[in-house]
Design a protein around this motif. Sequence first.
Motif, PDB file in Angstrom:
ATOM      1  N   ALA A 139       0.812  -1.224   0.000  1.00 56.94           N
ATOM      2  CA  ALA A 139       0.000   0.000   0.000  1.00 56.94           C
ATOM      3  C   ALA A 139       0.842   1.269   0.000  1.00 56.94           C
ATOM      4  CB  ALA A 139      -0.948   0.003   1.198  1.00 56.94           C
ATOM      5  N   LEU A 140       2.009   1.250   0.664  1.00 54.39           N
ATOM      6  CA  LEU A 140       2.840   2.450   0.746  1.00 54.39           C
ATOM      7  C   LEU A 140       4.226   2.232   0.142  1.00 54.39           C
ATOM      8  CD1 LEU A 140       1.964   3.770   4.341  1.00 54.39           C
ATOM      9  CD2 LEU A 140       1.194   4.701   2.159  1.00 54.39           C
ATOM     10  N   VAL A 141       4.330   1.320  -0.804  1.00 57.11           N
ATOM     11  CA  VAL A 141       5.638   1.030  -1.405  1.00 57.11           C
ATOM     12  C   VAL A 141       6.039   2.123  -2.382  1.00 57.11           C
ATOM     13  CG1 VAL A 141       6.879  -0.533  -2.945  1.00 57.11           C
ATOM     14  CG2 VAL A 141       5.499  -1.461  -1.072  1.00 57.11           C
ATOM     15  N   ASN A 142       5.156   2.492  -3.290  1.00 56.39           N
ATOM     16  CA  ASN A 142       5.474   3.508  -4.294  1.00 56.39           C
ATOM     17  C   ASN A 142       5.392   4.906  -3.684  1.00 56.39           C
ATOM     18  OD1 ASN A 142       5.764   1.545  -6.315  1.00 56.39           O
ATOM     19  ND2 ASN A 142       3.536   1.570  -6.714  1.00 56.39           N
ATOM     20  N   GLU A 143       6.248   5.791  -4.185  1.00 59.47           N
ATOM     21  CA  GLU A 143       6.314   7.137  -3.627  1.00 59.47           C
ATOM     22  C   GLU A 143       5.026   7.925  -3.811  1.00 59.47           C
ATOM     23  OE1 GLU A 143       9.671   9.316  -4.979  1.00 59.47           O
ATOM     24  OE2 GLU A 143      11.130   7.788  -4.384  1.00 59.47           O
ATOM     25  N   ASN A 144       4.251   7.599  -4.840  1.00 60.83           N
ATOM     26  CA  ASN A 144       3.021   8.350  -5.096  1.00 60.83           C
ATOM     27  C   ASN A 144       1.785   7.636  -4.564  1.00 60.83           C
ATOM     28  OD1 ASN A 144       3.049   6.237  -6.931  1.00 60.83           O
ATOM     29  ND2 ASN A 144       2.015   7.419  -8.541  1.00 60.83           N
ATOM     30  N   SER A 145       1.998   6.743  -3.578  1.00 66.80           N
ATOM     31  CA  SER A 145       0.866   5.999  -2.990  1.00 66.80           C
ATOM     32  C   SER A 145       0.111   6.871  -1.994  1.00 66.80           C
ATOM     33  CB  SER A 145       1.368   4.744  -2.281  1.00 66.80           C
ATOM     34  OG  SER A 145       2.039   3.883  -3.171  1.00 66.80           O
ATOM     35  N   LEU A 146      -1.162   6.562  -1.852  1.00 65.16           N
ATOM     36  CA  LEU A 146      -2.007   7.259  -0.882  1.00 65.16           C
ATOM     37  C   LEU A 146      -3.021   6.274  -0.320  1.00 65.16           C
ATOM     38  CD1 LEU A 146      -3.154   9.817   0.528  1.00 65.16           C
ATOM     39  CD2 LEU A 146      -4.533  10.207  -1.527  1.00 65.16           C
ATOM     40  N   VAL A 147      -3.057   6.163   1.011  1.00 67.08           N
ATOM     41  CA  VAL A 147      -4.057   5.338   1.698  1.00 67.08           C
ATOM     42  C   VAL A 147      -5.042   6.279   2.373  1.00 67.08           C
ATOM     43  CG1 VAL A 147      -4.469   3.624   3.501  1.00 67.08           C
ATOM     44  CG2 VAL A 147      -2.402   3.477   2.090  1.00 67.08           C
ATOM     45  N   LEU A 148      -6.317   6.090   2.097  1.00 70.41           N
ATOM     46  CA  LEU A 148      -7.345   6.945   2.679  1.00 70.41           C
ATOM     47  C   LEU A 148      -8.149   6.171   3.717  1.00 70.41           C
ATOM     48  CD1 LEU A 148      -8.826   8.845  -0.404  1.00 70.41           C
ATOM     49  CD2 LEU A 148      -7.123   9.664   1.231  1.00 70.41           C
ATOM     50  N   SER A 149      -8.578   6.886   4.754  1.00 67.90           N
ATOM     51  CA  SER A 149      -9.506   6.280   5.699  1.00 67.90           C
ATOM     52  C   SER A 149     -10.887   6.207   5.064  1.00 67.90           C
ATOM     53  CB  SER A 149      -9.574   7.095   6.987  1.00 67.90           C
ATOM     54  OG  SER A 149     -10.183   8.347   6.737  1.00 67.90           O
ATOM     55  N   GLU A 150     -11.726   5.364   5.611  1.00 66.11           N
ATOM     56  CA  GLU A 150     -13.052   5.149   5.025  1.00 66.11           C
ATOM     57  C   GLU A 150     -13.873   6.433   4.980  1.00 66.11           C
ATOM     58  OE1 GLU A 150     -16.676   1.865   5.449  1.00 66.11           O
ATOM     59  OE2 GLU A 150     -15.320   2.251   7.141  1.00 66.11           O
ATOM     60  N   SER A 151     -13.851   7.208   6.056  1.00 63.41           N
ATOM     61  CA  SER A 151     -14.657   8.437   6.090  1.00 63.41           C
ATOM     62  C   SER A 151     -14.093   9.484   5.144  1.00 63.41           C
ATOM     63  CB  SER A 151     -14.716   8.988   7.517  1.00 63.41           C
ATOM     64  OG  SER A 151     -13.425   9.283   7.996  1.00 63.41           O
ATOM     65  N   GLY A 193      -6.254  10.749   8.445  1.00 65.76           N
ATOM     66  CA  GLY A 193      -7.290  10.640   7.430  1.00 65.76           C
ATOM     67  C   GLY A 193      -6.725  10.104   6.134  1.00 65.76           C
ATOM     68  N   GLY A 194      -5.396  10.213   6.007  1.00 67.63           N
ATOM     69  CA  GLY A 194      -4.703   9.700   4.835  1.00 67.63           C
ATOM     70  C   GLY A 194      -3.249   9.415   5.177  1.00 67.63           C
ATOM     71  N   LEU A 195      -2.652   8.441   4.492  1.00 66.52           N
ATOM     72  CA  LEU A 195      -1.255   8.066   4.698  1.00 66.52           C
ATOM     73  C   LEU A 195      -0.498   8.172   3.380  1.00 66.52           C
ATOM     74  CD1 LEU A 195      -1.771   4.831   6.860  1.00 66.52           C
ATOM     75  CD2 LEU A 195      -1.092   7.087   7.694  1.00 66.52           C
ATOM     76  N   VAL A 196       0.683   8.784   3.447  1.00 64.28           N
ATOM     77  CA  VAL A 196       1.564   8.936   2.294  1.00 64.28           C
ATOM     78  C   VAL A 196       2.925   8.362   2.679  1.00 64.28           C
ATOM     79  CG1 VAL A 196       2.690  10.609   0.751  1.00 64.28           C
ATOM     80  CG2 VAL A 196       0.334  10.985   1.513  1.00 64.28           C
ATOM     81  N   PRO A 197       3.644   7.707   1.765  1.00 59.47           N
ATOM     82  CA  PRO A 197       4.942   7.108   2.113  1.00 59.47           C
ATOM     83  C   PRO A 197       5.934   8.141   2.634  1.00 59.47           C
ATOM     84  CG  PRO A 197       4.190   6.328  -0.024  1.00 59.47           C
ATOM     85  CD  PRO A 197       3.270   7.435   0.365  1.00 59.47           C
ATOM     86  N   LEU A 198       6.580   7.804   3.733  1.00 60.66           N
ATOM     87  CA  LEU A 198       7.588   8.695   4.305  1.00 60.66           C
ATOM     88  C   LEU A 198       8.777   8.856   3.358  1.00 60.66           C
ATOM     89  CD1 LEU A 198       8.151  10.157   7.110  1.00 60.66           C
ATOM     90  CD2 LEU A 198       9.614   8.202   7.623  1.00 60.66           C
ATOM     91  N   HIS A 199       9.129   7.786   2.647  1.00 60.40           N
ATOM     92  CA  HIS A 199      10.303   7.839   1.780  1.00 60.40           C
ATOM     93  C   HIS A 199      10.070   8.673   0.510  1.00 60.40           C
ATOM     94  CE1 HIS A 199       8.066   4.286   0.280  1.00 60.40           C
ATOM     95  NE2 HIS A 199       8.481   4.712  -0.907  1.00 60.40           N
ATOM     96  N   SER A 200       8.844   9.205   0.347  1.00 63.44           N
ATOM     97  CA  SER A 200       8.622  10.098  -0.794  1.00 63.44           C
ATOM     98  C   SER A 200       9.357  11.419  -0.605  1.00 63.44           C
ATOM     99  CB  SER A 200       7.122  10.344  -0.993  1.00 63.44           C
ATOM    100  OG  SER A 200       6.550  10.962   0.148  1.00 63.44           O
ATOM    101  N   PHE A 201       9.794  11.701   0.632  1.00 62.19           N
ATOM    102  CA  PHE A 201      10.648  12.854   0.903  1.00 62.19           C
ATOM    103  C   PHE A 201      12.106  12.418   0.833  1.00 62.19           C
ATOM    104  CE2 PHE A 201       6.747  14.487   2.601  1.00 62.19           C
ATOM    105  CZ  PHE A 201       6.856  15.875   2.510  1.00 62.19           C
ATOM    106  N   PRO A 202      12.909  12.984  -0.048  1.00 63.81           N
ATOM    107  CA  PRO A 202      14.323  12.597  -0.138  1.00 63.81           C
ATOM    108  C   PRO A 202      15.071  12.755   1.181  1.00 63.81           C
ATOM    109  CG  PRO A 202      13.680  13.935  -2.023  1.00 63.81           C
ATOM    110  CD  PRO A 202      12.531  13.970  -1.068  1.00 63.81           C
TER     111      PRO A 202
END
Length: 812
Positions: A139-151, A193-202
Amino acid sequence: MLKNLIISAIRSLRKKPAFSFINILGLAIGMATCLTILLYVNHETSFDDFQNENVYRIALNRVYPEREVDFTVIPHSIGPQLVEDFPEVLNQTRFFKPNNATSFQYGEKSLTEEHLVFADSTIFSLMSIELIEGDKKTALVNENSLVLSESTAKRFFGDESAIGKILSFPGGNSLEVTALSADYPEKSHFEFGGLVPLHSFPFFRQVNWTGFSAMTYVELDDATNPQVFEAKLPAFIKQYAEGEIQQRNGISYDEYIAAGNGYNYYLQPIQDIYLTSQLSGEIKPNGNITYVYIFSIAAAFILLIACINFMNLATARSVERAKEVGIRKVMGSHKRQLIAQFLAESIFITMISAALAMFFTFLFEGNFSQLAGKNLSLTEFLNSGNLLILIGAVLLIGVIAGIYPAFFISAYSPIRILRGNLKTSKKGVGLRNVLVIFQFTISIALISATLLIYNQMDYLLNKPLGFDRDQVVVIENGFGVNNDPNNPNWERFETFKNELVNLPAVSAAGYCSSMPGDILQGFIVRVPGYAEKESLVTRMIPIDNDFIPSLGMEIIDGRNFSENYNDSLSVIINESTVEKLLLENPIGEKIVHVDDSTQISYTIVGVVKDFHFESLHNQVEPMVIKNMGAAQSFVNKYVVKISADDVGTTLSSLEGIWDEFVPNAPFRHYFLDENLEQFYQSEQTSGKLFTAFTFLAIIVACIGLLGLSAFIINQKRKEIGVRKVLGGSVYSIVFLLSKDILKLIAIATLIAIPAAYFWAENWMQNFAYSSGVSWMAFVFAGVGALLIALITVSFQSTKAAISNPVESLRDE
């Protein structure tokens, strides 16, 4: 036998309906108050109870020469290295949450998420996050991934599937929704409310051992003692951080520590964080274990006051029930049978009161939920385990409240009773007096504590902070003004600001990267020639030329940033920085900013009066203010000073200008004074609850005093009649009947004041700045309690004093 006991209890209640009503009502209110406090305590202590007990957050006690600060955010290289070096560390996760809400673009729609978190993929395991759709491993492998909460997904896309949807930042990169998670439980110190990969920041792919960058959680195996593991951290930190520290400061790690610096890392059990952690950089406002203890003690005391009322009224009625006891003994009743009867009556009254308390609690739980700002639910609390505990508690209260009256009344001699020689026992009167003193000592202490809490809250909310917080609107997402944060066009920022200032209701405007109340960036400085082997870690805010005047900050030495100067390497510092750096004449002095292997020299051009950019729980820290335009910093927020007239129209005008410059992002703003009040949310809520519970405690005490005074006056009705016949005035009779009880209240005041003072002194230590313990609070509490008691007693006394003496003397 049981049936007989119940019938006797009902008959006893019916003989004196007024006393029975007072007894039941007082006990019911006391029990309802106690139950409501239990709902609050249960709510607060159940946070993160769904989490893995072996998960800990690594926090940092950062020691500087002459000060210490505790941080939730630590260097991001620590977590992964712990997993590599220590087999007892099974896993780790890191994350950070931006200060601001994040705006997205989906087609022509503008979407905003306030709780976007940048995290490692391991967050799903350590933070107990459940995925509805998607795979935790990818779910958070790619740098442009986004996980959203249900609401959040429902708010963004309605009933459409969120998976595969593309969201873009204004003028920036795009993110693809790769997974959907269940909404995170509200009862947690963490939220998203949403998760973005930490490694997307150099930056997070670089080595970092001293800069504070991310929250880090570790999972230990079952066999590991956290204290033993904690003891291994100093050597671990020295091993990896000493090279970075030596390169930055030019001295060895040991010399650096010996000079008064330190990195003391410690573990916080995840289930304890909400109630025990108040560190710099918390994800959201936490609770406070101190208030849980205070309310728990208050609940016990209020219930005790209600039980004292019962005991007082029962022993006071002992003379009236003496003949009943005498006749029962003559007819062959044993003492244990009489004790059983009186205990049965006590338990019966307690059960009625408990049922009424349940009804009161259910009836008013919505009001208390609103007051507490929490979802307090009686039905949720009453699970099978708690219900059994409550039933046991009710029975225990019935026994405790009735045990003394039962033994006291059943011990009467039948001969003395039937001869009519029974008089009110001095021992019984003495006990009643002690109990009245005790319950009003509690009430006065609660009143004093309430007044002191509100005095401190008024101080915190009105203390000058070093800047103007009133009528200041903060516009968020300021970077959206140029639509390209990677290639700032400073003229566009200035144009937007000028458009704001041109509004008639706007007197000033400026922009910055962070505001007071935000988590501020650290800034390491050193002064050439001063403490060559030392450096000072300050906080840092980049601002534009108009920020300081817009907030009404005071430049006490030197000047502000100005377009008439080249301020690319100029800084303004606060008074605390001057003090820490021992600068006698700071204007024109050079300071060196140390960042990894680079060193940049800045010139001090101004000194600003200390201002509170954190809550008043903390001392003002050293601050360096850089020029934003010259520093090419990240424009995050605009501050706009507006008129108090027609605020709604002004906000509409601000939004209109925003829409012209940033049509693809919503207008987000807040008022600075309201935002800063969130620092003290826990204290404000607790103060309101404390006031409500104190009010109820006073009502319970007064109900008991009303019943007791009515009984005492009834016992003295013939004396009152004789005094009136002999010419006694209403005032003299009221004074006679009231003075004894008022003496007891005065004694209670003298006992309560030292206890309340000791508590207040300890509570004030939670704040770096406090109003102090005002003796006026104790004066008001004592006088207030005396007035309340006088009004309560005088009601019955005056009624007795103005009654016709014939009514009380005609049977003589």
